[in-house]
Design an enzyme around this catalytic site. Structure first.
Site, PDB file in Angstrom:
ATOM      1  N   ASP A  80     -41.531  -7.096  28.800  1.00 40.72           N
ATOM      2  CA  ASP A  80     -42.949  -7.427  28.828  1.00 40.72           C
ATOM      3  C   ASP A  80     -43.139  -8.675  29.682  1.00 40.72           C
ATOM      4  O   ASP A  80     -42.190  -9.395  29.984  1.00 40.72           O
ATOM      5  CB  ASP A  80     -43.517  -7.575  27.426  1.00 40.72           C
ATOM      6  CG  ASP A  80     -42.825  -8.646  26.591  1.00 40.72           C
ATOM      7  OD1 ASP A  80     -41.986  -9.371  27.142  1.00 40.72           O
ATOM      8  OD2 ASP A  80     -43.124  -8.754  25.399  1.00 40.72           O
ATOM      9  N   SER A  81     -44.373  -8.926  30.068  1.00 41.18           N
ATOM     10  CA  SER A  81     -44.628  -9.950  31.088  1.00 41.18           C
ATOM     11  C   SER A  81     -44.661 -11.367  30.534  1.00 41.18           C
ATOM     12  O   SER A  81     -44.623 -12.327  31.286  1.00 41.18           O
ATOM     13  CB  SER A  81     -45.972  -9.670  31.760  1.00 41.18           C
ATOM     14  OG  SER A  81     -47.017  -9.828  30.811  1.00 41.18           O
ATOM     15  N   GLY A  82     -44.772 -11.490  29.218  1.00 39.31           N
ATOM     16  CA  GLY A  82     -44.974 -12.798  28.614  1.00 39.31           C
ATOM     17  C   GLY A  82     -46.418 -13.064  28.259  1.00 39.31           C
ATOM     18  O   GLY A  82     -46.744 -14.079  27.636  1.00 39.31           O
ATOM     19  N   GLY A  83     -47.321 -12.135  28.630  1.00 35.44           N
ATOM     20  CA  GLY A  83     -48.743 -12.325  28.370  1.00 35.44           C
ATOM     21  C   GLY A  83     -49.069 -12.466  26.893  1.00 35.44           C
ATOM     22  O   GLY A  83     -49.863 -13.320  26.502  1.00 35.44           O
ATOM     23  N   PHE A  84     -48.443 -11.636  26.048  1.00 32.43           N
ATOM     24  CA  PHE A  84     -48.748 -11.702  24.623  1.00 32.43           C
ATOM     25  C   PHE A  84     -48.245 -13.003  24.013  1.00 32.43           C
ATOM     26  O   PHE A  84     -48.903 -13.593  23.156  1.00 32.43           O
ATOM     27  CB  PHE A  84     -48.142 -10.506  23.880  1.00 32.43           C
ATOM     28  CG  PHE A  84     -48.515 -10.483  22.421  1.00 32.43           C
ATOM     29  CD1 PHE A  84     -49.748  -9.998  22.018  1.00 32.43           C
ATOM     30  CD2 PHE A  84     -47.646 -10.967  21.451  1.00 32.43           C
ATOM     31  CE1 PHE A  84     -50.116  -9.993  20.670  1.00 32.43           C
ATOM     32  CE2 PHE A  84     -47.999 -10.967  20.107  1.00 32.43           C
ATOM     33  CZ  PHE A  84     -49.244 -10.475  19.718  1.00 32.43           C
TER      34      PHE A  84
ATOM     35  N   ASP B  33     -50.994  -9.856  31.644  1.00 29.87           N
ATOM     36  CA  ASP B  33     -52.325  -9.499  31.181  1.00 29.87           C
ATOM     37  C   ASP B  33     -52.884 -10.586  30.278  1.00 29.87           C
ATOM     38  O   ASP B  33     -52.170 -11.483  29.844  1.00 29.87           O
ATOM     39  CB  ASP B  33     -52.296  -8.153  30.450  1.00 29.87           C
ATOM     40  CG  ASP B  33     -51.439  -8.205  29.182  1.00 29.87           C
ATOM     41  OD1 ASP B  33     -50.411  -8.908  29.195  1.00 29.87           O
ATOM     42  OD2 ASP B  33     -51.775  -7.545  28.196  1.00 29.87           O
TER      43      ASP B  33
ATOM     44  N   GLN C 119     -56.723  -3.195  28.763  1.00 28.57           N
ATOM     45  CA  GLN C 119     -57.267  -4.140  27.788  1.00 28.57           C
ATOM     46  C   GLN C 119     -58.724  -3.758  27.513  1.00 28.57           C
ATOM     47  O   GLN C 119     -59.065  -2.594  27.603  1.00 28.57           O
ATOM     48  CB  GLN C 119     -57.105  -5.576  28.294  1.00 28.57           C
ATOM     49  CG  GLN C 119     -55.671  -6.088  28.277  1.00 28.57           C
ATOM     50  CD  GLN C 119     -55.126  -6.295  26.864  1.00 28.57           C
ATOM     51  OE1 GLN C 119     -55.856  -6.240  25.884  1.00 28.57           O
ATOM     52  NE2 GLN C 119     -53.820  -6.526  26.767  1.00 28.57           N
TER      53      GLN C 119
ATOM     54  N   GLY D 169     -53.493  -4.793  23.503  1.00 26.93           N
ATOM     55  CA  GLY D 169     -54.572  -5.292  22.690  1.00 26.93           C
ATOM     56  C   GLY D 169     -54.793  -4.570  21.387  1.00 26.93           C
ATOM     57  O   GLY D 169     -55.872  -4.666  20.791  1.00 26.93           O
TER      58      GLY D 169
ATOM     59  N   ASP E 183     -42.935   0.119  20.849  1.00 29.06           N
ATOM     60  CA  ASP E 183     -41.916  -0.870  20.483  1.00 29.06           C
ATOM     61  C   ASP E 183     -42.459  -1.747  19.379  1.00 29.06           C
ATOM     62  O   ASP E 183     -43.673  -1.841  19.190  1.00 29.06           O
ATOM     63  CB  ASP E 183     -41.556  -1.744  21.685  1.00 29.06           C
ATOM     64  CG  ASP E 183     -42.660  -2.775  21.954  1.00 29.06           C
ATOM     65  OD1 ASP E 183     -42.525  -3.922  21.488  1.00 29.06           O
ATOM     66  OD2 ASP E 183     -43.676  -2.430  22.592  1.00 29.06           O
TER      67      ASP E 183
ATOM     68  N   CYS F  15     -30.709  10.125   4.425  1.00 30.00           N
ATOM     69  CA  CYS F  15     -30.382   9.478   5.702  1.00 30.00           C
ATOM     70  C   CYS F  15     -28.891   9.628   5.996  1.00 30.00           C
ATOM     71  O   CYS F  15     -28.050   9.450   5.120  1.00 30.00           O
ATOM     72  CB  CYS F  15     -30.766   8.004   5.649  1.00 30.00           C
ATOM     73  SG  CYS F  15     -30.381   7.096   7.157  1.00 30.00           S
TER      74      CYS F  15
ATOM     75  N   CYS G 127     -27.176   7.753   8.240  1.00 30.67           N
ATOM     76  CA  CYS G 127     -26.597   6.608   8.934  1.00 30.67           C
ATOM     77  C   CYS G 127     -25.387   6.067   8.183  1.00 30.67           C
ATOM     78  O   CYS G 127     -25.195   6.330   6.995  1.00 30.67           O
ATOM     79  CB  CYS G 127     -27.641   5.511   9.136  1.00 30.67           C
ATOM     80  SG  CYS G 127     -27.979   4.484   7.700  1.00 30.67           S
TER      81      CYS G 127
ATOM     82  N   CYS H 117     -26.056   4.264   4.808  1.00 32.05           N
ATOM     83  CA  CYS H 117     -26.303   5.119   3.639  1.00 32.05           C
ATOM     84  C   CYS H 117     -25.067   5.926   3.237  1.00 32.05           C
ATOM     85  O   CYS H 117     -24.963   6.368   2.095  1.00 32.05           O
ATOM     86  CB  CYS H 117     -27.475   6.052   3.930  1.00 32.05           C
ATOM     87  SG  CYS H 117     -29.062   5.181   4.023  1.00 32.05           S
TER      88      CYS H 117
ATOM     89  N   HIS I 133     -29.946   0.169   9.539  1.00 34.79           N
ATOM     90  CA  HIS I 133     -30.555   1.297   8.829  1.00 34.79           C
ATOM     91  C   HIS I 133     -32.004   1.512   9.273  1.00 34.79           C
ATOM     92  O   HIS I 133     -32.417   2.660   9.536  1.00 34.79           O
ATOM     93  CB  HIS I 133     -30.510   1.070   7.319  1.00 34.79           C
ATOM     94  CG  HIS I 133     -31.406   2.020   6.573  1.00 34.79           C
ATOM     95  ND1 HIS I 133     -31.049   3.323   6.315  1.00 34.79           N
ATOM     96  CD2 HIS I 133     -32.666   1.858   6.072  1.00 34.79           C
ATOM     97  CE1 HIS I 133     -32.040   3.933   5.686  1.00 34.79           C
ATOM     98  NE2 HIS I 133     -33.024   3.066   5.525  1.00 34.79           N
TER      99      HIS I 133
END
Length: 378
Positions: free
Chosen positions: A91-95, A145, A193, A220, A270, A308, A310, A313, A339
Site C-alpha cells: 500500500d502507498s502509506g496513504g491510510f 490517496d 474514494q 475508504g 487484506d 479444521c 491445520c 488443530c 490457525h
C-alpha cells in the site's frame, strides 16, 4: 500483469480468476495476509507457503521509516530482504498518514507528516510513493490517496476526492516512466474514494477507469461506518468498476465482510485482523470466534475447530493453548495466528470452489448461519 476471469456464479457477481504477476500466479478471490514491517507477525514465510498463500501485503509508510528504502534497495528488493519469493502488494502509506491525524498536513502537492517512530518530519507525494514502491520491487503497488473517515462532511470528502484524483494522474505518469526506463515491472492500482456519498463514489470510479491502471481498489471502507452502510457502499462501488480488471477492497478481514465482498465481485482483500486477534488469544471456528483465555477452556482437550485440517488443530488442544496464553508464551501467538490465517484461506478457497459449482450464495448462507460472533469474550 495479466488477469484472466474464470467462472461466474450466475446468481450474483461472484467470480474466480487468475492474476499473473512477476512472482507467480495468484488464484482469486484471494485473502492477503498483512506483513506491515516486512513480516506477517508471528508467522514464518515457510508457514505462509505451507498454508498456501501466493501473495502478501507490506506497508510502504513503515518500510520507508524503518529500515529505510536504501537498506531494502541494497538487499536487492523487498522479496530478497524478507526471504519471500512469491508476490507482494504494497500500500502507498496513504491510510497510515490518514490515521496520524494531528501529525500530518495534506495539500494538493502531497503530505507533510511526523514520524511516529522518532518525531522526524517527512514529505510524501504521489511521485515519491511510486518511487519507494519501485525500490521495494512491489508486484502490485498502490497510488497515494486521501482517505476520509465516516462522518466526514461532503465538502471535506469532495476535497479528498479531488486530491486523490489529481494524485492518481501524477502517480500513473511516474509509474509509466519507471516501467519504461528501469527493470521494474510491477503494476499500479488506482483507488476509488468519495467517502459514503454515492455521486462522489461514481465520480471517483470514473476517474480510475479513465486512468486505465491494471487494477482498481476500493478504499475508504471499514473506517467506522455501520455494517449496512459498508455493504451498500461496497455494492454500489463494485458495480461501477469494469469487469475485466481485478478489484481489491482494502482492509477487510472478517468472514462476513469477506463473503459480502466476494458476492459483489471483489477479487482481493487484506486485513491485519487474523494475526492481531491471534496474538490476543482470539481464534476462529466455523461456529464463530472465541477467546482462549476463557476458564471453560482450561479442561477442554479438543482442538480449536474439529473440522479444521491445520497443523494446530491436529496437534494442540484448547486447554494447552489457553495455558500458553495465560503464561504469556510466544508460541500461543504463533499457533493462534497460523490457525486464523489457515481458517480464512480455507474459507476463501471453499468460496472459490462454490463459485465454480454455481452455489456461492448457498455456501455463504450456510456458513454465516453457523458462524456467530459472541457478545463478549470475557
Amino acid at each position: 500483469m495479466k488477469f484472466t476471469l474464470g467462472q461466474r456464479d450466475g446468481k450474483c457477481a461472484a467470480r474466480t480468476g487468475i492474476l499473473c504477476l512477476p512472482h507467480g500466479r495468484v488464484s482469486t478471490p484471494v485473502f492477503m495476509p498483512v506483513g506491515t514491517n516486512g513480516t506477517v507477525k508471528a508467522v514464518t514465510v515457510d508457514d505462509l507457503k505451507k498454508i498456501g498463500f501466493e501473495i502478501i501485503l507490506s506497508n510502504t509508510y513503515h518500510l520507508y521509516l524503518r529500515p529505510g528504502q536504501n537498506v531494502v534497495d541494497k538487499a536487492g528488493g523487498l522479496h530478497k530482504f524478507i526471504n519471500w519469493d512469491r508476490n507482494i502488494l504494497t500500500d502507498s502509506g496513504g491510510f497510515q498518514v490518514f490515521s496520524l491525524s494531528g501529525l500530518r498536513k495534506i495539500t494538493c502537492e502531497g503530505v507533510w507528516f511526523q514520524s511516529h517512530v522518532d518525531g522526524s518530519r517527512h514529505f510524501l507525494n504521489p511521485e515519491k510513493a511510486v518511487e519507494i514502491q519501485c525500490v521495494l520491487n512491489s508486484d502490485i503497488q498502490m497510488q497515494l490517496d486521501y482517505c476520509s473517515s465516516w462522518g466526514t462532511s461532503r465538502k471535506e470528502a469532495e476535497n479528498a476526492l479531488n486530491i486523490t484524483s489529481e494524485w492518481l494522474v501524477r502517480a500513473k505518469k511516474t509509474w509509466e516512466e519507471k516501467s519504461a526506463n528501469s527493470a521494474y515491472n510491477g503494476s499500479l492500482f488506482s483507488i476509488v474514494q468519495g467517502n459514503f456519498f454515492p455521486d462522489l463514489r461514481k465520480r471517483s470510479a470514473e476517474a480510475c477507469i479513465a486512468a486505465d491502471t491494471p487494477g482498481i481498489a476500493i478504499g475508504g471502507l471499514s473506517v467506522g461506518e455501520p455494517k449496512e452502510v459498508f455493504v451498500d457502499t461496497l455494492a454500489l462501488t463494485a458495480a461501477l468498476l469494469p469487469e475485466e480488471k481485478p478489484r481489491y477492497v482494502m482492509g477487510i478481514g472478517t468472514p462476513e465482510y469477506i463473503l459480502n465482498a466476494i458476492e459483489h465481485g471483489i477479487d482481493m482483500f487484506d486485513c491485519v485482523l487474523p494475526t492481531r486477534e491471534g496474538r490476543n488469544g482470539r481464534v476462529y471456528t466455523r461456529k464463530g470466534p472465541f477467546a482462549l483465555k476463557k476458564s471453560e477452556n482450561s479442561l477442554d482437550f479438543m482442538p480449536i475447530d474439529k473440522a479444521c485440517g491445520c497443523m494446530v488443530c491436529r496437534g494442540y488442544s484448547r486447554a494447552y493453548l489457553r495455558h500458553l496464553f495465560k503464561t504469556g508464551e510466544i508460541l500461543c501467538s504463533m499457533l493462534a495466528s497460523y490457525h486464523n490465517l489457515y481458517f480464512l484461506n480455507e474459507l476463501v478457497q471453499s468460496a472459490r470452489i462454490a463459485i465454480e459449482e454455481g452455489r456461492f450464495m448457498e455456501f455463504k448462507k450456510e456458513f454465516l448461519c453457523g458462524y456467530r460472533e459472541p457478545d463478549n469474550d470475557k
